[in-house]
Motif scaffolding. Sequence first.
Motif, PDB file in Angstrom:
ATOM      1  N   SER A 113      -5.303  15.810 -22.477  1.00  0.00           N
ATOM      2  CA  SER A 113      -6.067  14.574 -22.360  1.00  0.00           C
ATOM      3  C   SER A 113      -5.463  13.263 -22.440  1.00  0.00           C
ATOM      4  N   GLY A 114      -3.999  13.233 -22.777  1.00  0.00           N
ATOM      5  CA  GLY A 114      -3.525  11.794 -22.663  1.00  0.00           C
ATOM      6  C   GLY A 114      -2.897  11.567 -21.337  1.00  0.00           C
ATOM      7  N   LEU A 115      -2.986  12.523 -20.208  1.00  0.00           N
ATOM      8  CA  LEU A 115      -2.199  12.348 -19.104  1.00  0.00           C
ATOM      9  C   LEU A 115      -2.526  11.215 -18.245  1.00  0.00           C
ATOM     10  N   PRO A 116      -3.719  10.942 -18.284  1.00  0.00           N
ATOM     11  CA  PRO A 116      -4.203   9.625 -17.388  1.00  0.00           C
ATOM     12  C   PRO A 116      -3.478   8.285 -17.897  1.00  0.00           C
ATOM     13  N   MET A 117      -3.737   8.238 -19.267  1.00  0.00           N
ATOM     14  CA  MET A 117      -2.713   7.140 -19.814  1.00  0.00           C
ATOM     15  C   MET A 117      -1.291   7.013 -19.511  1.00  0.00           C
ATOM     16  N   VAL A 118      -0.658   8.139 -19.794  1.00  0.00           N
ATOM     17  CA  VAL A 118       0.752   8.294 -19.868  1.00  0.00           C
ATOM     18  C   VAL A 118       1.041   8.058 -18.161  1.00  0.00           C
ATOM     19  N   TRP A 119       0.210   8.552 -17.343  1.00  0.00           N
ATOM     20  CA  TRP A 119       0.658   8.650 -15.716  1.00  0.00           C
ATOM     21  C   TRP A 119       0.471   7.108 -15.473  1.00  0.00           C
ATOM     22  N   LEU A 120      -0.624   6.541 -16.001  1.00  0.00           N
ATOM     23  CA  LEU A 120      -0.638   4.903 -15.814  1.00  0.00           C
ATOM     24  C   LEU A 120       0.422   3.961 -16.120  1.00  0.00           C
ATOM     25  N   ALA A 121       0.997   4.423 -17.315  1.00  0.00           N
ATOM     26  CA  ALA A 121       2.174   3.670 -17.864  1.00  0.00           C
ATOM     27  C   ALA A 121       3.402   3.989 -17.257  1.00  0.00           C
ATOM     28  N   LEU A 165       0.801  -1.308  -0.071  1.00  0.00           N
ATOM     29  CA  LEU A 165      -0.050   0.090   0.085  1.00  0.00           C
ATOM     30  C   LEU A 165       0.941   1.024  -0.043  1.00  0.00           C
ATOM     31  N   LEU A 166       1.888   1.190   0.833  1.00  0.00           N
ATOM     32  CA  LEU A 166       2.734   2.513   0.919  1.00  0.00           C
ATOM     33  C   LEU A 166       3.547   2.652  -0.390  1.00  0.00           C
ATOM     34  N   SER A 167       4.091   1.506  -0.988  1.00  0.00           N
ATOM     35  CA  SER A 167       4.721   1.868  -2.303  1.00  0.00           C
ATOM     36  C   SER A 167       3.685   2.132  -3.510  1.00  0.00           C
ATOM     37  N   GLY A 168       2.627   1.888  -3.326  1.00  0.00           N
ATOM     38  CA  GLY A 168       1.497   1.817  -4.300  1.00  0.00           C
ATOM     39  C   GLY A 168       1.217   3.516  -4.440  1.00  0.00           C
ATOM     40  N   MET A 169       1.039   3.669  -2.907  1.00  0.00           N
ATOM     41  CA  MET A 169       0.213   5.248  -2.823  1.00  0.00           C
ATOM     42  C   MET A 169       1.597   6.255  -3.348  1.00  0.00           C
ATOM     43  N   MET A 170       2.691   6.036  -2.757  1.00  0.00           N
ATOM     44  CA  MET A 170       3.832   6.845  -3.073  1.00  0.00           C
ATOM     45  C   MET A 170       4.216   6.973  -4.711  1.00  0.00           C
ATOM     46  N   SER A 171       4.356   5.843  -5.225  1.00  0.00           N
ATOM     47  CA  SER A 171       4.873   5.683  -6.410  1.00  0.00           C
ATOM     48  C   SER A 171       3.508   6.393  -7.303  1.00  0.00           C
ATOM     49  N   PHE A 172       2.547   6.426  -7.186  1.00  0.00           N
ATOM     50  CA  PHE A 172       1.437   7.038  -7.650  1.00  0.00           C
ATOM     51  C   PHE A 172       1.477   8.453  -7.675  1.00  0.00           C
ATOM     52  N   LEU A 173       1.661   9.148  -6.515  1.00  0.00           N
ATOM     53  CA  LEU A 173       1.876  10.488  -6.419  1.00  0.00           C
ATOM     54  C   LEU A 173       3.037  11.087  -7.268  1.00  0.00           C
ATOM     55  N   VAL A 174       4.147  10.183  -6.732  1.00  0.00           N
ATOM     56  CA  VAL A 174       5.429  10.924  -7.496  1.00  0.00           C
ATOM     57  C   VAL A 174       5.437  10.686  -9.093  1.00  0.00           C
ATOM     58  N   SER A 175       4.918   9.577  -9.561  1.00  0.00           N
ATOM     59  CA  SER A 175       5.100   9.447 -10.751  1.00  0.00           C
ATOM     60  C   SER A 175       3.938  10.464 -11.384  1.00  0.00           C
ATOM     61  N   GLY A 176       3.011  10.640 -10.904  1.00  0.00           N
ATOM     62  CA  GLY A 176       1.876  11.763 -11.299  1.00  0.00           C
ATOM     63  C   GLY A 176       2.472  13.142 -11.342  1.00  0.00           C
ATOM     64  N   LEU A 177       3.258  13.308 -10.426  1.00  0.00           N
ATOM     65  CA  LEU A 177       3.682  14.715 -10.416  1.00  0.00           C
ATOM     66  C   LEU A 177       5.042  14.950 -11.412  1.00  0.00           C
ATOM     67  N   SER A 178       5.819  13.883 -11.563  1.00  0.00           N
ATOM     68  CA  SER A 178       7.002  13.712 -12.487  1.00  0.00           C
ATOM     69  C   SER A 178       6.119  13.915 -13.789  1.00  0.00           C
ATOM     70  N   THR A 179       5.250  13.233 -14.125  1.00  0.00           N
ATOM     71  CA  THR A 179       4.560  13.050 -15.369  1.00  0.00           C
ATOM     72  C   THR A 179       4.071  14.658 -15.761  1.00  0.00           C
ATOM     73  N   ILE A 180       3.193  15.033 -14.776  1.00  0.00           N
ATOM     74  CA  ILE A 180       2.762  16.298 -15.000  1.00  0.00           C
ATOM     75  C   ILE A 180       3.946  17.551 -15.193  1.00  0.00           C
ATOM     76  N   ILE A 181       5.135  17.409 -14.546  1.00  0.00           N
ATOM     77  CA  ILE A 181       6.139  18.290 -14.638  1.00  0.00           C
ATOM     78  C   ILE A 181       6.719  18.177 -16.151  1.00  0.00           C
ATOM     79  N   ALA A 182       6.779  17.209 -16.476  1.00  0.00           N
ATOM     80  CA  ALA A 182       7.626  16.655 -17.697  1.00  0.00           C
ATOM     81  C   ALA A 182       6.625  16.828 -18.854  1.00  0.00           C
ATOM     82  N   ARG A 183       5.615  16.724 -18.834  1.00  0.00           N
ATOM     83  CA  ARG A 183       4.501  16.804 -20.058  1.00  0.00           C
ATOM     84  C   ARG A 183       3.270  17.872 -20.241  1.00  0.00           C
ATOM     85  N   GLY A 184       2.847  18.193 -18.942  1.00  0.00           N
ATOM     86  CA  GLY A 184       1.965  19.104 -18.648  1.00  0.00           C
ATOM     87  C   GLY A 184       0.693  18.398 -18.356  1.00  0.00           C
TER      88      GLY A 184
END
Length: 78
Positions: free
Chosen positions: A39-47, A17-36
């Motif tokens: 509409s394609g954000l959710p799939m890129v974030w999941l990937a 649970l800890l790794s899932g939640m933390m990696s979800f938040l960090v990968s989301g933030l990194s994806t948003i910073i790198a890509r903005g």
Amino acid sequence: MTPFVPKRFEHVAFGLLLSGMMSFLVSGLSTIIARGVDSGLPMVWLAAWLPSWAVAFPAVLVVAPFVRRILRRIVRES
């Protein structure tokens, strides 16, 4: 909800649970910073998140005992 994880697996469930939640938040933030945000954000974030979680989960299980040992040395009793 009725508890269903045996006590002996609590540390594994915690790490999952800890790794899932933390990696979800960090990968989301990194994806948003790198890509903005677009509409394609959710799939890129999941990937980005799933492989991150695959690395984070075993890392938490390996690193947690070392962190506990360090904390036992630096935290004083109240």
